[in-house]
Design a protein around this motif. Structure first.
Motif, PDB file in Angstrom:
ATOM      1  N   SER A   1     -30.887  39.850  50.097  1.00 40.12           N
ATOM      2  CA  SER A   1     -30.659  40.231  51.488  1.00 40.12           C
ATOM      3  C   SER A   1     -30.020  41.597  51.511  1.00 40.12           C
ATOM      4  O   SER A   1     -29.245  41.947  50.646  1.00 40.12           O
TER       5      SER A   1
ATOM      6  N   ALA B   1     -28.233  44.526  57.567  1.00 38.48           N
ATOM      7  CA  ALA B   1     -29.038  44.653  58.772  1.00 38.48           C
ATOM      8  C   ALA B   1     -28.466  45.763  59.641  1.00 38.48           C
ATOM      9  O   ALA B   1     -27.279  46.051  59.612  1.00 38.48           O
TER      10      ALA B   1
ATOM     11  N   SER C   1     -26.970  47.508  62.842  1.00 39.75           N
ATOM     12  CA  SER C   1     -26.094  46.969  63.882  1.00 39.75           C
ATOM     13  C   SER C   1     -26.740  47.140  65.242  1.00 39.75           C
ATOM     14  O   SER C   1     -27.535  48.047  65.477  1.00 39.75           O
TER      15      SER C   1
ATOM     16  N   LYS D   1     -22.064  44.820  58.089  1.00 42.22           N
ATOM     17  CA  LYS D   1     -23.442  44.738  58.579  1.00 42.22           C
ATOM     18  C   LYS D   1     -24.265  43.689  57.843  1.00 42.22           C
ATOM     19  O   LYS D   1     -25.305  43.261  58.340  1.00 42.22           O
ATOM     20  N   VAL D   2     -23.826  43.282  56.658  1.00 41.84           N
ATOM     21  CA  VAL D   2     -24.585  42.249  55.939  1.00 41.84           C
ATOM     22  C   VAL D   2     -24.313  40.872  56.524  1.00 41.84           C
ATOM     23  O   VAL D   2     -25.045  39.917  56.239  1.00 41.84           O
TER      24      VAL D   2
ATOM     25  N   THR E   1     -27.140  38.858  58.766  1.00 43.66           N
ATOM     26  CA  THR E   1     -28.486  39.394  58.635  1.00 43.66           C
ATOM     27  C   THR E   1     -29.512  38.275  58.463  1.00 43.66           C
ATOM     28  O   THR E   1     -29.220  37.238  57.883  1.00 43.66           O
TER      29      THR E   1
ATOM     30  N   ASP F   1     -32.519  38.888  56.973  1.00 43.55           N
ATOM     31  CA  ASP F   1     -33.500  39.350  55.987  1.00 43.55           C
ATOM     32  C   ASP F   1     -34.030  38.199  55.140  1.00 43.55           C
ATOM     33  O   ASP F   1     -35.239  38.090  54.898  1.00 43.55           O
TER      34      ASP F   1
ATOM     35  N   SER G   1     -27.382  35.398  65.235  1.00 40.31           N
ATOM     36  CA  SER G   1     -28.623  35.845  64.610  1.00 40.31           C
ATOM     37  C   SER G   1     -29.698  34.766  64.690  1.00 40.31           C
ATOM     38  O   SER G   1     -30.875  35.057  64.943  1.00 40.31           O
TER      39      SER G   1
END
Length: 583
Positions: free
Chosen positions: A92, A95, A97, A336-337, A340, A342, A401
């Protein structure tokens, strides 16, 4: 002579009761007469298996056709120590922001220590009309002393918190089938539409021979017709933790699972299974499991498991920052992770690329959400001592999310209800702990459970509910991350990731002022809109935690939990969280 003999016997009994009693499975010990079982080993290479004979008790109310059968399994022992680097997962990345914008009453907002300007979460997409479920991963291995009433209490509490069912993580202990039977019986007696399904812990259950699969099939046939069994596509829903190395004596893992489980003659008709395992494999290989996987449970998606101290340092290298002294810019980059999607995208794309199912049904995707992760076992026990980053409001942020991609997610599985060994429990501390008392006792997490209803409702309906009650949720660790302690286990791997921060979520029925305090002389004040806001501020060594919501000159909520001190001089390392809430 009689009195002397009696006295001697009493002394011997006292000594015996004070000693841990070994049971017959590696990694399992009994403390205080309860089996402390290593069902918390979250690595597929840490398999702990022993022979098992299962005689499943038939729950009251189940159809008479669901008769239990007895099967014996052969031993396939293997074990390995685990560490964060051995965790298989999809990668991952951070992501991007979301842009700052005004917050509406139905959307969460966020505020940091330096600003009270909310950053609104985008509105969730409209409901697709497909049923959505929120379930919690319940470790049956931690329920040795449970009775029917314990299960009834858990089910009632979970249901009132927006949870639709339990994924029953079952291992190889001979007493676990009886606890599973109690769970199904309690669900039936509750009168609630509360679902249950089996999540086979293949790091515990043996899977070397065809006979080993009989245990799994017996669970399915016993509960397939139970009124509270979760169904998908009219089939009995089941999952796993691990199992990607299980061949059940066949030539390959896919052949083993298909011939001995999903396509086995016993699991047809009313006993047909809908199988969404958590296999720790590259999603690109899902196609080899086309006859096995009806869906996928992405267990590791609840945390940013690829974020380590070294990778985090690389993320902030161009900011001339380091993990020991993060400024706001560096904190935001690392943060920011959190949340996420991903890894969800990778798994969803892999599912979409698989051949069509035999009945043409969509393959289900089960995403994980989790509030925390810390485990502190020595090399002499379970050899697990590390954290995953859970800062930056991991639990609510991950929920937001998932709400945003809800049309692609069929089930959200909360990890967990009661896995005390890894500190991500949201249910009450009860049952039998896996020798985790040192970092669990006194650290109640039911504030996260109370918060769950808001996000579960948004996931299932497509709309965040209107806030009707002012609330504060606070959580923090109990000592500075850089404290040095004479703890033989040592500091957990990746401890550098976490920050000495008080995290807060406030729910407000109208625009308000929120004051957070970490000592009698240290506080910060925020202006928040109506709705949900995420706040934070630095902790103060030797200080406490407090939150106050003020409106129109009056305090409407004042939360200062007892028992919390940010201890500057701890006696052992504890990176678990203290959670408090008003309500």
């Amino acid at each position: 002579m009689f009195s002397l003999t009696l006295a001697l016997l009493l002394v011997l009994v006292t000594i015996a009761n004070a000693l841990p009693v070994k049971v017959t499975r590696p990694g399992a010990e009994i403390y205080n007469n309860y089996p402390m079982i290593n069902l918390n080993a979250r690595r597929p290479d840490a398999a702990l298996v022993m022979p098992l004979s299962v005689n499943l008790p038939l729950p009251t109310g189940a159809p008479s056709s669901a008769l239990p059968s007895t099967s014996s399994t052969s031993t396939s022992p293997s074990s390995a120590t685990s560490s964060p680097s051995s965790t298989p997962s999809s990668s991952s990345s951070a992501a991007s922001s979301s842009a700052a914008s005004a917050s509406s009453p139905s959307q969460p907002s966020s505020a940091t220590t330096s600003t009270s300007t909310p950053s609104a979460t985008p509105s969730p997409p409209p409901s697709s009309g497909s049923p959505k479920y929120v379930v919690a991963h319940h470790m049956v291995g931690n329920t040795f002393p449970y009775t029917l009433s314990n299960w009834a209490a858990d089910i009632a509490l979970a249901h009132s918190s927006g949870i639709d069912g339990f994924a029953l993580n079952v291992g190889s202990d001979s007493w676990q089938p009886a606890r599973v039977a109690d769970a199904y019986q309690a669900a039936l007696q509750s009168g609630l539409d509360f679902k249950l399904f089996l999540s086979f812990d293949m790091s515990s259950l043996p899977c070397a021979s065809p006979n080993d699969a009989q245990t799994l099939r017996t669970y399915i046939t016993t509960y397939s017709s139970h009124p509270n069994q979760l169904k998908m596509s009219s089939r009995t829903f089941a999952s796993t933790f691990a199992g990607e190395s299980c061949a059940f004596g066949q030539g390959s893992v896919p052949t083993g699972w298909s011939s001995q489980f999903t396509q086995h003659p016993e699991l047809t008709g009313a006993n047909a299974v809908y199988f969404a395992p958590s296999f720790f494999v590259d999603p690109g290989t899902f196609g080899t499991f086309a006859d096995v996987m009806d869906g996928d449970f992405n267990f590791n998606s609840g945390w940013p498991i690829d974020l380590t101290a070294s990778s985090a340092q690389s993320l902030i290298a161009n900011l001339s920052a380091n993990l020991n002294d993060l400024d706001q810019a560096a904190t935001q980059v690392i943060g920011k992770v959190i949340g996420t999607t991903d890894t969800d995208t990778q798994h969803l794309n892999a599912l979409a690329a698989m051949p069509s199912t035999s009945d043409g049904e969509k393959r289900a995707y089960v995403a994980a959400v989790s509030p925390w992760f810390f485990t502190h076992y020595s090399p002499q026990t379970f050899h697990k001592n590390f954290i995953y980053m859970a800062d930056s409001h991991l639990y609510p942020t991950r929920w937001e999310s998932l709400v945003n991609i809800r049309d692609q997610v069929d089930i959200v599985e909360i990890v967990t209800w009661n896995d005390y060994g890894e500190s991500h429990y949201i249910g009450p501390i009860e049952g039998a702990q896996p020798n985790s008392q040192a970092w669990v006792d006194g650290l109640n997490h039911t504030g996260w459970l109370d918060m769950t209803n808001y996000y579960a409702t948004a996931f299932k309906t497509g709309s965040f509910p209107t806030i009707t009650e002012d609330k504060i949720y606070l959580w923090a660790r109990t000592h500075p991350k850089d404290a040095n302690v004479a703890d033989p286990v040592g500091k957990p791997t990746n401890f550098e990731l976490t920050q000495d921060t008080l995290w807060a979520v406030v729910q407000t029925t109208a625009p308000s002022t929120v004051t957070l305090s970490t000592s009698p002389t240290t506080s910060q004040t925020f202006s928040v809109p109506s709705g949900v806001s995420k706040l934070s501020m630095p902790l103060t060594p030797g200080g406490n935690m407090k939150g106050v919501i003020t409106r129109n000159g009056a305090d409407v909520v004042d939360l200062e939990p007892e028992g919390y001190v940010f201890d500057a001089n701890p006696t052992s390392y504890n990176f678990n969280a203290f959670v408090a809430y008003s309500g």
